[in-house]
Design a protein around this motif. Structure first.
Motif, mmCIF file in Angstrom:
data_model
loop_
_atom_site.group_PDB
_atom_site.id
_atom_site.type_symbol
_atom_site.label_atom_id
_atom_site.label_comp_id
_atom_site.label_asym_id
_atom_site.label_seq_id
_atom_site.Cartn_x
_atom_site.Cartn_y
_atom_site.Cartn_z
ATOM 1 N N LYS A 105 62.820 -42.874 34.294
ATOM 2 C CA LYS A 105 63.350 -41.926 35.265
ATOM 3 C C LYS A 105 64.658 -41.368 34.725
ATOM 4 O O LYS A 105 65.365 -42.052 33.975
ATOM 5 C CB LYS A 105 63.620 -42.605 36.610
ATOM 6 C CG LYS A 105 62.373 -43.098 37.307
ATOM 7 C CD LYS A 105 62.663 -43.563 38.713
ATOM 8 C CE LYS A 105 63.243 -44.959 38.673
ATOM 9 N NZ LYS A 105 63.445 -45.552 39.994
ATOM 10 N N PRO A 106 65.038 -40.153 35.101
ATOM 11 C CA PRO A 106 66.314 -39.585 34.664
ATOM 12 C C PRO A 106 67.502 -40.409 35.170
ATOM 13 O O PRO A 106 67.442 -41.032 36.232
ATOM 14 C CB PRO A 106 66.312 -38.198 35.286
ATOM 15 C CG PRO A 106 64.870 -37.879 35.521
ATOM 16 C CD PRO A 106 64.232 -39.191 35.856
ATOM 17 N N CYS A 107 68.562 -40.400 34.371
ATOM 18 C CA CYS A 107 69.815 -41.103 34.682
ATOM 19 C C CYS A 107 70.955 -40.092 34.728
ATOM 20 O O CYS A 107 70.823 -38.971 34.228
ATOM 21 C CB CYS A 107 70.133 -42.122 33.589
ATOM 22 S SG CYS A 107 68.831 -43.305 33.265
ATOM 23 N N GLN A 108 72.088 -40.528 35.259
ATOM 24 C CA GLN A 108 73.296 -39.698 35.226
ATOM 25 C C GLN A 108 73.731 -39.531 33.778
ATOM 26 O O GLN A 108 73.802 -40.496 33.030
ATOM 27 C CB GLN A 108 74.419 -40.368 36.030
ATOM 28 C CG GLN A 108 75.761 -39.650 35.946
ATOM 29 C CD GLN A 108 75.725 -38.224 36.479
ATOM 30 O OE1 GLN A 108 75.171 -37.970 37.528
ATOM 31 N NE2 GLN A 108 76.295 -37.302 35.737
ATOM 32 N N GLY A 109 74.036 -38.299 33.368
ATOM 33 C CA GLY A 109 74.441 -38.017 31.997
ATOM 34 C C GLY A 109 75.939 -37.983 31.818
ATOM 35 O O GLY A 109 76.701 -38.363 32.705
ATOM 36 N N GLY A 110 76.374 -37.490 30.663
ATOM 37 C CA GLY A 110 77.774 -37.508 30.269
ATOM 38 C C GLY A 110 78.589 -36.313 30.721
ATOM 39 O O GLY A 110 79.709 -36.142 30.258
ATOM 40 N N ARG A 111 78.066 -35.493 31.585
ATOM 41 C CA ARG A 111 78.806 -34.360 32.153
ATOM 42 C C ARG A 111 78.519 -34.312 33.655
ATOM 43 O O ARG A 111 77.468 -34.774 34.102
ATOM 44 C CB ARG A 111 78.371 -33.042 31.520
ATOM 45 C CG ARG A 111 78.686 -32.923 30.052
ATOM 46 C CD ARG A 111 78.239 -31.564 29.542
ATOM 47 N NE ARG A 111 78.304 -31.508 28.089
ATOM 48 C CZ ARG A 111 77.789 -30.532 27.372
ATOM 49 N NH1 ARG A 111 77.148 -29.543 27.945
ATOM 50 N NH2 ARG A 111 77.889 -30.537 26.064
ATOM 51 N N PRO A 112 79.418 -33.739 34.451
ATOM 52 C CA PRO A 112 79.200 -33.682 35.902
ATOM 53 C C PRO A 112 77.889 -32.970 36.257
ATOM 54 O O PRO A 112 77.574 -31.919 35.711
ATOM 55 C CB PRO A 112 80.403 -32.881 36.411
ATOM 56 C CG PRO A 112 81.452 -33.061 35.373
ATOM 57 C CD PRO A 112 80.703 -33.166 34.057
ATOM 58 N N GLY A 113 77.112 -33.580 37.158
ATOM 59 C CA GLY A 113 75.868 -32.984 37.633
ATOM 60 C C GLY A 113 74.698 -33.080 36.681
ATOM 61 O O GLY A 113 73.603 -32.610 36.989
ATOM 62 N N LEU A 114 74.895 -33.674 35.537
ATOM 63 C CA LEU A 114 73.867 -33.731 34.501
ATOM 64 C C LEU A 114 72.949 -34.929 34.712
ATOM 65 O O LEU A 114 73.404 -36.044 34.927
ATOM 66 C CB LEU A 114 74.532 -33.838 33.128
ATOM 67 C CG LEU A 114 73.639 -33.865 31.908
ATOM 68 C CD1 LEU A 114 72.903 -32.541 31.749
ATOM 69 C CD2 LEU A 114 74.475 -34.136 30.665
ATOM 70 N N ARG A 115 71.637 -34.677 34.671
ATOM 71 C CA ARG A 115 70.634 -35.740 34.656
ATOM 72 C C ARG A 115 69.978 -35.726 33.285
ATOM 73 O O ARG A 115 69.663 -34.653 32.763
ATOM 74 C CB ARG A 115 69.591 -35.517 35.754
ATOM 75 C CG ARG A 115 70.183 -35.629 37.148
ATOM 76 C CD ARG A 115 69.177 -35.242 38.227
ATOM 77 N NE ARG A 115 68.018 -36.120 38.212
ATOM 78 C CZ ARG A 115 66.766 -35.693 38.411
ATOM 79 N NH1 ARG A 115 66.490 -34.426 38.635
ATOM 80 N NH2 ARG A 115 65.770 -36.549 38.391
ATOM 81 N N VAL A 116 69.754 -36.905 32.706
ATOM 82 C CA VAL A 116 69.209 -37.004 31.358
ATOM 83 C C VAL A 116 68.105 -38.047 31.288
ATOM 84 O O VAL A 116 68.040 -38.956 32.113
ATOM 85 C CB VAL A 116 70.307 -37.355 30.324
ATOM 86 C CG1 VAL A 116 71.454 -36.359 30.382
ATOM 87 C CG2 VAL A 116 70.819 -38.766 30.513
ATOM 88 N N ALA A 117 67.263 -37.925 30.273
ATOM 89 C CA ALA A 117 66.255 -38.933 29.954
ATOM 90 C C ALA A 117 65.933 -38.820 28.466
ATOM 91 O O ALA A 117 65.886 -37.716 27.918
ATOM 92 C CB ALA A 117 64.993 -38.723 30.779
ATOM 93 N N PHE A 118 65.720 -39.963 27.827
ATOM 94 C CA PHE A 118 65.440 -40.004 26.396
ATOM 95 C C PHE A 118 63.980 -40.363 26.142
ATOM 96 O O PHE A 118 63.373 -41.122 26.895
ATOM 97 C CB PHE A 118 66.328 -41.044 25.716
ATOM 98 C CG PHE A 118 67.764 -40.627 25.577
ATOM 99 C CD1 PHE A 118 68.202 -39.962 24.438
ATOM 100 C CD2 PHE A 118 68.671 -40.879 26.585
ATOM 101 C CE1 PHE A 118 69.530 -39.570 24.309
ATOM 102 C CE2 PHE A 118 69.993 -40.498 26.479
ATOM 103 C CZ PHE A 118 70.428 -39.841 25.340
#
Length: 138
Positions: A105-118
């Motif tokens: 599932k997507p996680c909180q990323g390294g910038r405000p409001g950013l969702r990330v997944a690898f």
């Protein structure tokens, strides 16, 4: 759908030393923060007028996600990040096409409001990709 290349991630043991290298090329730091879910510190560097970044990533605790990369390969290129318009749908599509998900599932990323997944694209490329979704970014 992939919208653009957002950034290229570079892992390092020493983010301050790596930042000096970015300064040698007159890149400017546009954002920095810790990403607790991955146990890393990040800083984003850009050329003036360009939205594509180089992200420096360094471990800040023993269980940091990048320790394996650093142990196997040392500092250097870690991932290519693609901005997408619907991270949930695009992550599911990657899995359906055979990518190996690092994040279910997507996680909180390294910038405000950013969702990330690898996800890993497999042994033929050896490429780790990051999907990034800024949500309702203007």
């Amino acid at each position: 759908m992939i919208l653009r290349i957002d950034h290229v991630g570079v892992v390092t043991n020493d983010i301050k030393a790596a930042a000096s290298g970015m300064g040698l090329m007159d890149l400017k730091c546009t954002y920095e923060d810790d990403v607790d879910v991955y146990g890393v510190a990040t800083s984003f560097w850009q050329c003036p007028g360009d939205t594509t970044s180089i992200e420096l990533v360094a471990p800040v605790r023993p269980d940091a996600a990048v320790h394996g990369h650093l142990a196997r390969l040392g500092p250097g290129l870690n991932h290519v990040a693609f901005e997408v318009d619907d991270i949930d749908a695009d992550l599911a599509a990657l899995q359906d096409r055979g990518a190996i998900l690092v994040d279910e599932k997507p996680c909180q990323g390294g910038r405000p409001g950013l969702r990330v997944a690898f996800a890993h694209l497999g042994p033929s490329t050896g490429l780790l990709v990051e999907l990034v979704d800024y949500g309702n970014r203007a």
